[in-house]
Design a protein around this motif. Structure first.
Motif, PDB file in Angstrom:
ATOM      1  N   ALA A  23      39.347  34.545  50.579  1.00  0.00           N
ATOM      2  CA  ALA A  23      39.064  34.245  49.172  1.00  0.00           C
ATOM      3  C   ALA A  23      39.522  35.398  48.284  1.00  0.00           C
ATOM      4  N   GLN A  24      39.360  36.637  48.753  1.00  0.00           N
ATOM      5  CA  GLN A  24      39.817  37.791  47.987  1.00  0.00           C
ATOM      6  C   GLN A  24      41.345  37.807  47.880  1.00  0.00           C
ATOM      7  N   GLU A  25      42.016  37.458  48.960  1.00  0.00           N
ATOM      8  CA  GLU A  25      43.479  37.404  48.932  1.00  0.00           C
ATOM      9  C   GLU A  25      43.976  36.296  48.000  1.00  0.00           C
ATOM     10  N   ALA A  26      43.313  35.145  48.053  1.00  0.00           N
ATOM     11  CA  ALA A  26      43.685  34.043  47.153  1.00  0.00           C
ATOM     12  C   ALA A  26      43.527  34.475  45.696  1.00  0.00           C
ATOM     13  N   LEU A  27      42.449  35.195  45.398  1.00  0.00           N
ATOM     14  CA  LEU A  27      42.237  35.682  44.036  1.00  0.00           C
ATOM     15  C   LEU A  27      43.348  36.653  43.625  1.00  0.00           C
ATOM     16  N   ALA A  28      43.722  37.552  44.505  1.00  0.00           N
ATOM     17  CA  ALA A  28      44.779  38.522  44.189  1.00  0.00           C
ATOM     18  C   ALA A  28      46.107  37.812  43.900  1.00  0.00           C
ATOM     19  N   ILE A  29      46.426  36.824  44.693  1.00  0.00           N
ATOM     20  CA  ILE A  29      47.666  36.070  44.485  1.00  0.00           C
ATOM     21  C   ILE A  29      47.625  35.334  43.149  1.00  0.00           C
ATOM     22  N   ARG A  30      46.490  34.702  42.868  1.00  0.00           N
ATOM     23  CA  ARG A  30      46.394  33.944  41.618  1.00  0.00           C
ATOM     24  C   ARG A  30      46.387  34.864  40.393  1.00  0.00           C
ATOM     25  N   ARG A  31      45.866  36.073  40.536  1.00  0.00           N
ATOM     26  CA  ARG A  31      45.952  37.028  39.424  1.00  0.00           C
ATOM     27  C   ARG A  31      47.426  37.345  39.124  1.00  0.00           C
ATOM     28  N   ARG A  32      48.205  37.566  40.173  1.00  0.00           N
ATOM     29  CA  ARG A  32      49.626  37.879  39.968  1.00  0.00           C
ATOM     30  C   ARG A  32      50.358  36.690  39.339  1.00  0.00           C
ATOM     31  N   LEU A  33      50.063  35.487  39.815  1.00  0.00           N
ATOM     32  CA  LEU A  33      50.701  34.303  39.250  1.00  0.00           C
ATOM     33  C   LEU A  33      50.328  34.120  37.772  1.00  0.00           C
ATOM     34  N   ALA A  34      49.073  34.352  37.450  1.00  0.00           N
ATOM     35  CA  ALA A  34      48.607  34.191  36.074  1.00  0.00           C
ATOM     36  C   ALA A  34      49.229  35.225  35.141  1.00  0.00           C
ATOM     37  N   GLU A  35      49.546  36.394  35.663  1.00  0.00           N
ATOM     38  CA  GLU A  35      50.221  37.404  34.843  1.00  0.00           C
ATOM     39  C   GLU A  35      51.618  36.929  34.454  1.00  0.00           C
ATOM     40  N   VAL A  36      52.287  36.255  35.371  1.00  0.00           N
ATOM     41  CA  VAL A  36      53.654  35.800  35.142  1.00  0.00           C
ATOM     42  C   VAL A  36      53.684  34.556  34.251  1.00  0.00           C
ATOM     43  N   ASN A  37      52.765  33.625  34.487  1.00  0.00           N
ATOM     44  CA  ASN A  37      52.755  32.365  33.749  1.00  0.00           C
ATOM     45  C   ASN A  37      51.309  31.944  33.476  1.00  0.00           C
ATOM     46  N   PRO A  38      50.682  32.534  32.455  1.00  0.00           N
ATOM     47  CA  PRO A  38      49.269  32.273  32.201  1.00  0.00           C
ATOM     48  C   PRO A  38      48.917  30.811  31.958  1.00  0.00           C
ATOM     49  N   ASP A  39      49.735  30.113  31.184  1.00  0.00           N
ATOM     50  CA  ASP A  39      49.409  28.716  30.874  1.00  0.00           C
ATOM     51  C   ASP A  39      49.330  27.861  32.128  1.00  0.00           C
ATOM     52  N   ALA A  40      50.153  28.156  33.089  1.00  0.00           N
ATOM     53  CA  ALA A  40      50.172  27.366  34.320  1.00  0.00           C
ATOM     54  C   ALA A  40      49.104  27.789  35.314  1.00  0.00           C
ATOM     55  N   PHE A  41      48.767  29.090  35.346  1.00  0.00           N
ATOM     56  CA  PHE A  41      47.956  29.577  36.463  1.00  0.00           C
ATOM     57  C   PHE A  41      46.567  30.106  36.111  1.00  0.00           C
ATOM     58  N   LEU A  42      46.241  30.251  34.837  1.00  0.00           N
ATOM     59  CA  LEU A  42      44.897  30.738  34.510  1.00  0.00           C
ATOM     60  C   LEU A  42      43.789  29.803  34.992  1.00  0.00           C
ATOM     61  N   PRO A  43      43.926  28.475  34.883  1.00  0.00           N
ATOM     62  CA  PRO A  43      42.864  27.630  35.437  1.00  0.00           C
ATOM     63  C   PRO A  43      42.664  27.842  36.948  1.00  0.00           C
ATOM     64  N   ASP A  44      43.753  28.012  37.688  1.00  0.00           N
ATOM     65  CA  ASP A  44      43.622  28.277  39.116  1.00  0.00           C
ATOM     66  C   ASP A  44      42.983  29.639  39.366  1.00  0.00           C
ATOM     67  N   LEU A  45      43.318  30.617  38.539  1.00  0.00           N
ATOM     68  CA  LEU A  45      42.678  31.919  38.644  1.00  0.00           C
ATOM     69  C   LEU A  45      41.172  31.777  38.432  1.00  0.00           C
TER      70      LEU A  45
END
Length: 148
Positions: A23-45
């Motif tokens: 779960a911690q690794e998933a969070l780290a990955i989603r943080r990186r994705l949200a930095e690149v494309n917030p509109d697409a990935f902030l809900p997943d974060l």
């Protein structure tokens, strides 16, 4: 998403110690994705934050879980305010978890949402075309911001 699913499966099998790092690794990955494309990935974060908070809480670590639960609510709030029908189910669960953790650790619940998000939430509360539970959820979020 696969890491998150595996964490859930391990937790359901009674193996929470193995689930937590996933779960911690998933969070780290989603943080990186949200930095690149917030509109697409902030809900997943927000979902990853919520899930990690639940895992920590289940392991008797509510003090560590609380800031994650708060961040989940604050991250999802603009999306819920803009598309309440799409995000009401998530927001309802996130808010319940946050309020539960606040009660568990004896903290007063409070949100810090930007004024623009609060305005959108006010619009949701006044939209008679939306189901009552969505309008009430928006009202609860506003109340936690100190506005109504």
């Amino acid at each position: 998403r696969s890491l998150q699913n595996l964490a859930h499966f391990l937790s359901a099998l009674g193996r929470p110690q193995e689930a937590l790092p996933l779960a911690q690794e998933a969070l780290a990955i989603r943080r990186r994705l949200a930095e690149v494309n917030p509109d697409a990935f902030l809900p997943d974060l927000a979902m990853s934050l919520h899930n990690l908070a639940k895992f920590l809480s289940a392991q008797g670590r509510p003090q560590e879980a609380l800031p994650l639960a708060l961040e989940a609510v604050q991250t999802l709030a603009p999306f819920f305010a803009g598309l309440p029908r799409a995000f009401a189910k998530w927001m309802g669960g996130f808010l319940r978890n946050y309020l539960h953790l606040c009660a568990e650790v004896g903290a007063a619940p409070a949100l810090d949402l930007p004024p623009a998000v609060q305005e959108k939430l006010r619009a949701v509360t006044g939209n008679a075309g939306l189901p009552t539970e969505m309008r009430e959820l928006a009202g609860r979020l506003l109340a936690l911001c100190g506005g109504s």
